[in-house]
Design an enzyme around this catalytic site. Structure first.
Site, short mmCIF file in Angstrom:
data_model
loop_
_atom_site.label_atom_id
_atom_site.label_comp_id
_atom_site.label_asym_id
_atom_site.label_seq_id
_atom_site.Cartn_x
_atom_site.Cartn_y
_atom_site.Cartn_z
N ASP A 47 0.82 -1.21 0.00
CA ASP A 47 0.00 0.00 0.00
C ASP A 47 0.85 1.26 0.00
OD1 ASP A 47 -2.42 -1.27 -0.11
OD2 ASP A 47 -2.83 -1.17 2.04
N LYS A 69 -3.57 3.27 -2.30
CA LYS A 69 -4.73 4.14 -2.46
C LYS A 69 -4.48 5.41 -1.64
CE LYS A 69 -7.89 0.24 -2.90
NZ LYS A 69 -6.84 -0.78 -2.77
N MET A 184 -8.14 8.89 9.01
CA MET A 184 -8.50 9.44 7.70
C MET A 184 -9.56 10.53 7.80
SD MET A 184 -8.68 5.76 5.72
CE MET A 184 -9.71 5.04 7.02
#
Length: 261
Positions: A47, A69, A184
């Site tokens: 990732d 991502k 996030m």
């Protein structure tokens, strides 16, 4: 060789997928089991938030694939990543799916493992230290403290349009525990603060944002709910970062000088 025999050969040489948590970035926080798997892996699918120091542990002969991502920029779609894991497991003995933090904490590890199991792929999860615990610790913020907090809530602050996961109940979050850790959440911070305040959380409540937790470039932004959005706009403080809300944030001024080196 008939089709049945061919299927048996394919099963015999089927590899195994390991969902490995890379931790938050400091290579010293990588588990011994995770490091050993990286050193002998045939394929590593990693990732975006995996640190260069962790990537340096990978077997130099391994195939390395970036499936990262980041906000609005996807190297691979989730369905493509899962199919890639399945395909690689049919031609390689050790396939590592390397994820920042812990695979099962907002890392889609549960989704990927479910699809691998459905496809008949041998799979194992290797936990990692999640950023919500490690970044706050490195910032001198204990998530629990006998005088301030006896409970912690971990929640995602990223709610994309058309998403499939349940909507976050910010009213319940505001009253559910003394400490709230948000992953996030930087891009949605104005909305989150508004929702928490509407649910009754005092605007004087301390909040800390920790960016690039446990890495050499780690930085913190300390404020209160009533000021933090303006502070972010003024300083340009951005993702990737976690937020921690609650009285434990006040410990930062006392404990931050003891940050690991």
């Amino acid at each position: 060789m008939n089709r049945e025999d061919t299927n048996e050969v394919e099963k015999k040489y089927l590899g195994k997928v390991y969902l490995v948590g890379a931790g938050p970035g400091d290579p010293g926080l990588m588990t011994l089991k995770g490091k050993a798997l990286l050193e002998c892996a045939d394929v590593v699918i990693y990732d975006a938030l995996v640190s260069p120091a962790i990537l340096a542990m990978i077997n130099p002969n391994a195939e390395k694939i970036n499936a990262g991502k980041r906000m609005g920029r996807h190297s691979l779609l989730q369905s493509e990543t899962t199919q890639l894991l399945i395909d690689k497991a049919h031609t390689n003995a050790i396939v590592v799916r390397l994820k920042g933090g812990d695979p099962f904490i907002f890392g889609r590890g549960g989704e990927e493992m479910e699809e691998l199991v459905k496809a008949g792929i041998p799979t194992e999860v290797v936990p990692g230290i999640t950023s919500g615990i490690a970044a706050t610790a490195y910032a001198g913020i204990p998530l629990t403290h006998r005088l301030y907090s006896s409970s912690v809530t971990f929640v995602t602050g990223h709610e994309a349009a058309g998403k499939y996961q349940p909507t976050v109940n910010w009213n319940a979050i505001a009253h559910g525990s003394e400490t709230i850790v948000i992953y996030m959440g930087i891009h949605n911070l104005p909305y989150i603060v508004q929702e928490l305040h509407a649910a009754g959380l005092d605007l004087e409540t301390p909040i800390a944002l920790v960016r690039w937790g446990t890495r050499p470039e780690q930085e913190e932004l300390i404020g209160k709910l009533k000021t933090i959005v303006e502070q972010v706009e003024t300083t340009g403080f951005g993702a990737p970062a976690i937020a921690v809300i609650g009285s434990v944030v006040n410990m930062h001024s006392i404990l931050s000088a003891c940050r690991p080196v």
